[in-house]
Design a protein around this motif. Structure first.
Motif, PDB file in Angstrom:
ATOM      1  N   ALA A   1     -84.097-119.146  56.388  1.00 30.47           N
ATOM      2  CA  ALA A   1     -84.181-119.001  54.892  1.00 30.47           C
ATOM      3  C   ALA A   1     -83.215-120.378  54.230  1.00 30.47           C
ATOM      4  O   ALA A   1     -83.725-120.852  53.382  1.00 30.47           O
ATOM      5  N   LEU A   2     -81.902-120.546  55.034  1.00 29.75           N
ATOM      6  CA  LEU A   2     -81.211-121.383  54.516  1.00 29.75           C
ATOM      7  C   LEU A   2     -81.613-122.829  54.621  1.00 29.75           C
ATOM      8  O   LEU A   2     -81.078-123.824  53.871  1.00 29.75           O
ATOM      9  N   ASP A   3     -82.916-123.002  55.237  1.00 29.24           N
ATOM     10  CA  ASP A   3     -83.424-124.412  55.231  1.00 29.24           C
ATOM     11  C   ASP A   3     -84.302-124.679  53.788  1.00 29.24           C
ATOM     12  O   ASP A   3     -84.316-126.126  53.470  1.00 29.24           O
ATOM     13  N   TYR A   4     -84.547-123.604  53.110  1.00 27.73           N
ATOM     14  CA  TYR A   4     -85.047-124.048  51.838  1.00 27.73           C
ATOM     15  C   TYR A   4     -83.885-124.155  50.513  1.00 27.73           C
ATOM     16  O   TYR A   4     -83.114-122.984  50.383  1.00 27.73           O
ATOM     17  N   PRO A   5     -83.860-125.281  49.762  1.00 30.38           N
ATOM     18  CA  PRO A   5     -82.730-125.634  49.037  1.00 30.38           C
ATOM     19  C   PRO A   5     -82.639-124.711  47.905  1.00 30.38           C
ATOM     20  O   PRO A   5     -81.716-124.614  47.158  1.00 30.38           O
ATOM     21  N   ASN A   6     -83.733-124.076  47.528  1.00 29.87           N
ATOM     22  CA  ASN A   6     -83.681-123.128  46.108  1.00 29.87           C
ATOM     23  C   ASN A   6     -83.389-121.622  46.422  1.00 29.87           C
ATOM     24  O   ASN A   6     -83.487-120.812  45.627  1.00 29.87           O
ATOM     25  N   VAL A   7     -83.195-121.266  47.721  1.00 31.86           N
ATOM     26  CA  VAL A   7     -82.788-120.170  48.014  1.00 31.86           C
ATOM     27  C   VAL A   7     -81.496-119.789  47.686  1.00 31.86           C
ATOM     28  O   VAL A   7     -80.347-120.530  47.846  1.00 31.86           O
ATOM     29  N   GLU A   8     -81.420-119.007  46.665  1.00 30.84           N
ATOM     30  CA  GLU A   8     -79.792-118.549  45.956  1.00 30.84           C
ATOM     31  C   GLU A   8     -79.158-117.448  46.669  1.00 30.84           C
ATOM     32  O   GLU A   8     -77.821-117.515  46.288  1.00 30.84           O
ATOM     33  N   ALA A   9     -79.728-116.693  47.414  1.00 32.67           N
ATOM     34  CA  ALA A   9     -79.108-115.302  47.903  1.00 32.67           C
ATOM     35  C   ALA A   9     -79.825-114.893  49.100  1.00 32.67           C
ATOM     36  O   ALA A   9     -80.969-114.934  49.360  1.00 32.67           O
ATOM     37  N   ILE A  10     -79.066-114.478  49.980  1.00 32.62           N
ATOM     38  CA  ILE A  10     -79.484-113.859  51.303  1.00 32.62           C
ATOM     39  C   ILE A  10     -78.803-112.340  51.045  1.00 32.62           C
ATOM     40  O   ILE A  10     -77.632-112.295  51.202  1.00 32.62           O
ATOM     41  N   GLU A  11     -79.745-111.324  51.131  1.00 31.93           N
ATOM     42  CA  GLU A  11     -79.396-109.939  51.279  1.00 31.93           C
ATOM     43  C   GLU A  11     -79.517-109.361  52.885  1.00 31.93           C
ATOM     44  O   GLU A  11     -80.380-109.604  53.387  1.00 31.93           O
TER      45      GLU A  11
ATOM     46  N   GLU B   1     -92.101-121.602  35.690  1.00 32.89           N
ATOM     47  CA  GLU B   1     -92.723-121.043  34.521  1.00 32.89           C
ATOM     48  C   GLU B   1     -91.703-119.990  33.784  1.00 32.89           C
ATOM     49  O   GLU B   1     -92.237-119.675  32.802  1.00 32.89           O
ATOM     50  N   GLY B   2     -90.667-119.692  34.287  1.00 33.52           N
ATOM     51  CA  GLY B   2     -89.837-118.967  33.711  1.00 33.52           C
ATOM     52  C   GLY B   2     -89.857-117.451  33.737  1.00 33.52           C
ATOM     53  O   GLY B   2     -89.518-116.564  32.902  1.00 33.52           O
ATOM     54  N   LEU B   3     -90.664-116.987  34.848  1.00 35.68           N
ATOM     55  CA  LEU B   3     -90.710-115.566  35.068  1.00 35.68           C
ATOM     56  C   LEU B   3     -89.850-114.999  35.918  1.00 35.68           C
ATOM     57  O   LEU B   3     -89.309-113.759  35.803  1.00 35.68           O
ATOM     58  N   ILE B   4     -88.910-115.912  36.535  1.00 39.79           N
ATOM     59  CA  ILE B   4     -87.755-115.499  37.499  1.00 39.79           C
ATOM     60  C   ILE B   4     -86.607-116.451  37.030  1.00 39.79           C
ATOM     61  O   ILE B   4     -86.906-117.659  36.925  1.00 39.79           O
ATOM     62  N   LYS B   5     -85.381-115.895  37.226  1.00 39.28           N
ATOM     63  CA  LYS B   5     -84.278-116.853  36.966  1.00 39.28           C
ATOM     64  C   LYS B   5     -83.838-117.384  38.428  1.00 39.28           C
ATOM     65  O   LYS B   5     -83.421-118.549  38.560  1.00 39.28           O
ATOM     66  N   HIS B   6     -83.808-116.437  39.403  1.00 38.11           N
ATOM     67  CA  HIS B   6     -83.143-116.814  40.718  1.00 38.11           C
ATOM     68  C   HIS B   6     -84.238-116.068  41.824  1.00 38.11           C
ATOM     69  O   HIS B   6     -84.677-115.321  41.552  1.00 38.11           O
ATOM     70  N   TYR B   7     -84.008-116.792  43.021  1.00 36.29           N
ATOM     71  CA  TYR B   7     -84.797-115.856  44.072  1.00 36.29           C
ATOM     72  C   TYR B   7     -84.039-116.073  45.395  1.00 36.29           C
ATOM     73  O   TYR B   7     -83.197-117.210  45.619  1.00 36.29           O
ATOM     74  N   GLY B   8     -84.381-115.348  46.138  1.00 31.40           N
ATOM     75  CA  GLY B   8     -83.706-115.465  47.701  1.00 31.40           C
ATOM     76  C   GLY B   8     -84.639-114.438  48.409  1.00 31.40           C
ATOM     77  O   GLY B   8     -85.762-114.162  48.441  1.00 31.40           O
ATOM     78  N   VAL B   9     -83.771-114.085  49.649  1.00 31.16           N
ATOM     79  CA  VAL B   9     -84.520-113.250  50.739  1.00 31.16           C
ATOM     80  C   VAL B   9     -83.687-112.037  51.206  1.00 31.16           C
ATOM     81  O   VAL B   9     -82.449-112.162  51.012  1.00 31.16           O
ATOM     82  N   SER B  10     -84.399-110.891  51.392  1.00 29.31           N
ATOM     83  CA  SER B  10     -83.534-109.832  52.084  1.00 29.31           C
ATOM     84  C   SER B  10     -84.126-109.880  53.649  1.00 29.31           C
ATOM     85  O   SER B  10     -85.186-109.854  53.946  1.00 29.31           O
ATOM     86  N   ILE B  11     -83.154-109.805  54.631  1.00 30.56           N
ATOM     87  CA  ILE B  11     -83.471-110.219  55.848  1.00 30.56           C
ATOM     88  C   ILE B  11     -83.236-109.087  56.838  1.00 30.56           C
ATOM     89  O   ILE B  11     -82.316-108.104  56.591  1.00 30.56           O
ATOM     90  N   GLU B  12     -83.939-109.273  58.090  1.00 29.74           N
ATOM     91  CA  GLU B  12     -83.554-108.026  58.979  1.00 29.74           C
ATOM     92  C   GLU B  12     -82.786-108.750  60.050  1.00 29.74           C
ATOM     93  O   GLU B  12     -81.732-108.198  60.672  1.00 29.74           O
TER      94      GLU B  12
END
Length: 327
Positions: A163-173, A144-155
């Motif tokens: 999270a890496l199983d999801y192909p559109n995850v672009e970053a891990i913090e 919808e154009g509300l975010i350009k990229h997404y990912g997760v911040s992990i413990e």
């Protein structure tokens, strides 16, 4: 300031960026907008082009101040923000479409942008990583154009691998520093294989790895380094990387001997940058002078193989048994 490829985003980010949890104040102190603005200006001055924030930092004031600051710039920094921790109780079921949309729209308003550069789920409960619908929602919002990229911040590393199983995850913090070596074993390898960016948080173990603290150091009564040493408020791993304070001081003394300095800031950050899986490291700064100090890490020579080996030996001797299996 050197730039690094940010995974598959197509963006190049400064290898040292700015974390804004304590923007405009020390942890537990009142927020000061002038100090916050000066800190952001310092980051631009030294070549930082990436800021990391969250909707809960300073009760939203971190995002608001970054939004105001960006209005003064022609060339905008890449802003990573995190959502989800506002939920009360913070449980897996709160990661639903209504809440995710609300939090994203609120961050857009505070940052004064139409589209968020990157949004991360902010250390959600572990069950969320097994819920495909959460990531489908993010895909929909991105379309919808509300975010350009997404990912997760992990413990935990295990959460990152899920999270890496999801192909559109672009970053891990992830927390990664001289006291938290587990990510190198599998997470970094798989992230590199899938071209997923790694954002390193808590690089100085809540200040413990600066070398500036002693047994007599006193922290603000509202500071998480006072109130969360045993995980009373949130995950214990966020405070001193989960390391017992006194034990950490002993390990720090050994690190000082290796590097022949009482100030470990530069070498602790440089150590992280020795790993090519890392896209950027985000040391926090409560004022401008800390920004200037942090970025000096980019100027020093790479650590030697022998220095890297000795850091690992100190970790194995002092830290590993209490930390490695937990996160």
């Amino acid at each position: 300031m050197k730039k690094r490829e940010f995974g598959k985003t197509g963006v190049k980010v400064s290898e040292i960026s700015l974390g804004t949890w304590q923007l405009g104040s020390k942890w537990g102190d009142a927020f000061n907008e002038e100090v916050a603005m000066n800190t952001l200006k310092a980051s631009t001055e030294v070549g930082i082009n990436c800021l990391d924030t969250a909707d809960v930092y300073q009760g939203g004031l971190s995002e608001i101040t970054i939004g105001k600051y960006m209005k003064t710039l022609e060339e905008k920094p890449f802003v990573i923000t995190k959502i989800g921790r506002k939920s009360n109780p913070h449980i897996a079921s709160t990661y639903n479409e209504e809440n995710i949309r609300t939090y994203i729209n609120q961050s857009r308003d505070r940052l004064q942008v139409d589209k968020l550069d990157m949004v991360l789920l902010h250390c959600p409960p572990t069950e969320v990583y097994s819920n495909k619908e959460v990531f489908n929602i993010l895909d929909k919002i991105k379309a919808e154009g509300l975010i350009k990229h997404y990912g997760v911040s992990i413990e935990t590393v295990e959460e990152g691998l899920k999270a890496l199983d999801y192909p559109n995850v672009e970053a891990i913090e992830v927390i990664f520093n001289m006291f938290r070596l587990k990510p190198t074993e599998e997470l970094f390898v798989k992230a590199r294989e899938k071209n997923v960016g790694i954002i390193v948080r808590v690089p100085l173990a809540s200040g413990l790895l600066t070398g500036k603290y002693t047994k007599d150091t006193k922290f603000n009564e509202n500071d998480h380094r006072t109130t969360n040493r045993h995980g009373e408020r949130f995950d214990q791993g966020e405070t001193f990387s989960g390391v017992d304070y006194d034990l950490g001081l002993k390990a720090v003394d050994e690190l000082k001997k290796v590097f022949k300095t009482d100030n470990l800031v530069k070498v602790a950050i440089k150590w992280i940058l020795m790993f090519d899986a890392v896209s950027t490291v985000i040391p926090g700064a409560s004022k401008a002078s800390y920004v200037y100090e942090n970025v000096k890490a980019a100027e020093i020579e790479p650590l030697t193989d022998e220095e890297m080996k000795q850091v690992k030996e100190i970790y194995d001797r002092f830290i590993k048994s209490s930390v490695h299996h937990r996160w």
